[in-house]
Structures are given as C-alpha cells and as structure tokens.
Scaffold this active site. Structure first.
Site: not given
Ligand SMILES: *[C@@H]1O[C@H](CO)[C@@H](O)[C@H](O)[C@H]1NC(C)=O
Ligand SMILES: *[C@@H]1O[C@H](CO)[C@@H](O)[C@H](O)[C@H]1NC(C)=O
Ligand SMILES: *[C@@H]1O[C@H](CO)[C@@H](O)[C@H](O)[C@H]1NC(C)=O
Length: 305
Positions: A92, A119, A146, A239
């Site tokens: 996803h 950074v 997934d 995720s």
C-alpha cells in the site's frame, strides 16, 4: 482473493483504517477525529529512543520525488534494507489511494543512512528507485499480501553503522515474543511525525486474537500489540517499516484501527510467509541480472584476448 462481495463490508473497515500513509490513504474519517480527541496520548505512539540505536541502520524513509517545503516533509512510509539494492516495504506504500494502481519508480525516493527524517547528515543517502514490484495479489480491500519490493538505481553504501541490510526471519516464534517496531510515523492519532526515529517494543499475538478483530485475517498476516501498555503502537507513516524480532525482519507495518486504541491490535505482514516470494522477486531477479552481466563480462574477456 479480492472479490467484489467483500467490498461493502470492507468500505466500512477502510474508513476506519488509518495506518495508511498519504499515498494509499483514504481521507481521514470522522471516527478517527473523534478518537483523536478521546485518546490524546503519546503513542510510536508510546515509543522510546534507545541511547545506542542498533536497529535504525536497517530502516529507510520512502518519500515523494520532491519535498514540498523542507527535506523529509514528504515522508510516506518506512522500509527495510534487505540487500544493497532492494528495499522491502508494504504494497500500500507503492500504490495510489486504496487502489491497485502502482506509483511510478520516478515518483519515489528512498532515504537511508540516518535516523533523522528532516536533516541531511553526512551519512544521509538519497537513492532513486529503478523498479517497483508489488505482490500481484495485493488486495487494497482486504489488505492481503501487503508486500512490495523497491529496486534502487544504485546500491546503498553499507557501513554497518548507519546503513546495513537486515536478515529475513526464518524462525517461528511463540506468541508473546517481544519484538521492536521502528518508524517515523505519527506520535499520536493525527499528531505530528518525529524527526528522530522512534522504537516501540510490542509482542506478536496468537492468531485467534488477530482473527477475532479482523474478518479478512488470513495467510501472510499477523498482529501485534502490548496488552499491558496500549499506547505502544504503530501509526500513520510507520507503514512499510519493520517489526524486528531477535535481530531479523519479521513483520511489515500494514494497518490498524486507530493508533494506540485500547484492545485494538495492529496488523503486520508476516515476512516469514513470503520468504519464497521475496527470494523469487527480489534476490532471484538480482542474481539473474548478475548472471547476465557475468556472461557479458566473459564474452568481453574472450573477445579481448
Ligand atoms: C478531506 O475531506 C475534507 C471534507 O470532506 C476536505 O475538506 C479535505 O480537504 C480533505 N483532505 C484531504 C487531504 O483530501
Ligand atoms: C535468535 O537469534 C540467534 C542468533 O541469530 C539464534 O541462534 C536463535 O536461535 C534465535 N532465537 C530464536 C528463538 O529463534
Ligand atoms: C508467519 O508465517 C510462517 C510461515 O507461513 C508461519 O509458520 C508462522 O506461524 C506465521 N507467524 C504468525 C505469527 O502467524
């Protein structure tokens, strides 16, 4: 795998899902807004930062091709270095909002070598993506399979301290084994995302618990939480990132219902279930490329002689 009759039920579920990052995210629903007010807690969520971070070197930040205002403000997902050229992440993370339409490699950048999201340090490596391989049976409705691979244009420079590949989990763990989750996801529901990566120690739960709270629970999924401290959880932006058990990559952050919500488990892709898929699509493809270049090299050597 992903049949139409499941769509109605799934629409309801998708509306309350919120581990998606903005690439594959639905617009945040009212349910989440409500929960955010009710549960204003520090969630990776509930995370900590170890004095010496031995795990951040395995993790990359997956972003858009160009930041909006400042470096790292387009962070979408996490990923793990599994070879100098290959990143393992969630499917996803590489598709358009709740669909199977894949993002182009040129829409993505991978940033390795630093626990800082915002950074540019001397160790920061910004890498272009050459190819995306998403599991062909990834289903945006049930969120099965997934899992995806990103092939980089150039190798990540592995110094073993700031960037390093992680081994894939081949052992099977009993439930309640503690594992570590890492990411730059939101520190509470709809909250800000950190600059410095966070850790949370949670454990893999028995399959019966995972099944009980998700009707589409099936092959290749697992769930994890710390039932004694529900604030520890993955959230939006985590995720694709790793769940590391005993030093190996065991889970990929997939989805959940809110972040840090009591008695709600979060779902991960079970890396061990996809070892063959990863070998075939990741390492397999790499070695065949190397094999061809080896043949070419030999031809050149012979011609040169
Ligand atoms: C989400 O939906 C609301 C109302 O439907 C809209 O005002 C807002 O712009 C949307 N946000 C995004 C990020 O699409
Ligand atoms: C943890 O990892 C060590 C070394 O990598 C290995 O010897 C051991 O069997 C693993 N433990 C479990 C429970 O898999
Ligand atoms: C992960 O997948 C492996 C291989 O399919 C399986 O043996 C193991 O039980 C799974 N782990 C969990 C926590 O479901």
């Amino acid at each position: 795998m992903c049949s139409i009759e499941k769509i109605l039920v799934s629409i309801v579920l998708i509306n309350i899902l919120q581990l998606e990052t903005y690439v594959c995210a639905k617009n945040n629903s009212k349910i989440i807004m409500y929960e955010a007010k009710e549960n204003y807690k520090f969630l990776i969520t509930g995370g900590y930062r170890p004095k010496i971070d031995n795990l951040a070197k395995y993790v990359v930040s997956i972003r858009g091709k160009k930041y909006k205002r400042f470096f790292g403000d387009d962070h979408n997902c996490g990923g793990s270095i599994i070879s100098p050229k290959v990143i393992l992440t969630a499917a996803h993370c590489v598709c358009m909002i709740a669909s199977r339409i894949e993002l182009r490699p040129s829409d993505l950048l991978v940033v390795a070598g630093t626990p800082r999201r915002l950074v540019v340090t001397e160790k920061t490596q910004v890498l272009k993506v050459d190819k995306v391989i998403r599991h062909i049976y990834y289903c945006p409705i049930t969120i099965r399979n997934d899992i995806a691979l990103l092939f980089l244009l150039k190798n990540i420079y592995e110094d073993g301290v700031s960037a390093q590949r992680i081994s894939l989990q081949t052992n099977i763990f009993p439930p309640y084994t503690f594992c570590t989750l890492l990411g730059w996801g939101r520190i509470f529901t709809l909250g800000p995302t950190p600059d410095l990566i966070l850790h949370a120690d949670i454990y893999i739960l028995p399959t019966e618990i995972c099944k009980a709270s998700y009707i589409h629970f099936g092959f290749g999924m697992m769930c994890a939480r710390d039932e004694t401290d529900f604030e520890k959880d993955s959230c939006t932006g985590d995720s694709g990132g790793p769940l590391i058990c005993n030093g190996s990559l065991t889970g990929i952050v997939s989805f959940g219902f809110g972040c840090g919500v009591p008695y709600r488990v979060s779902y991960y892709t079970n890396v061990t279930s996809y070892l063959d898929w990863i070998r075939e699509n990741g390492f397999g493809k790499l070695s065949s490329v190397n094999f061809i270049s080896l043949i070419l090299l030999q031809i050149f050597i012979i011609e040169g002689m």
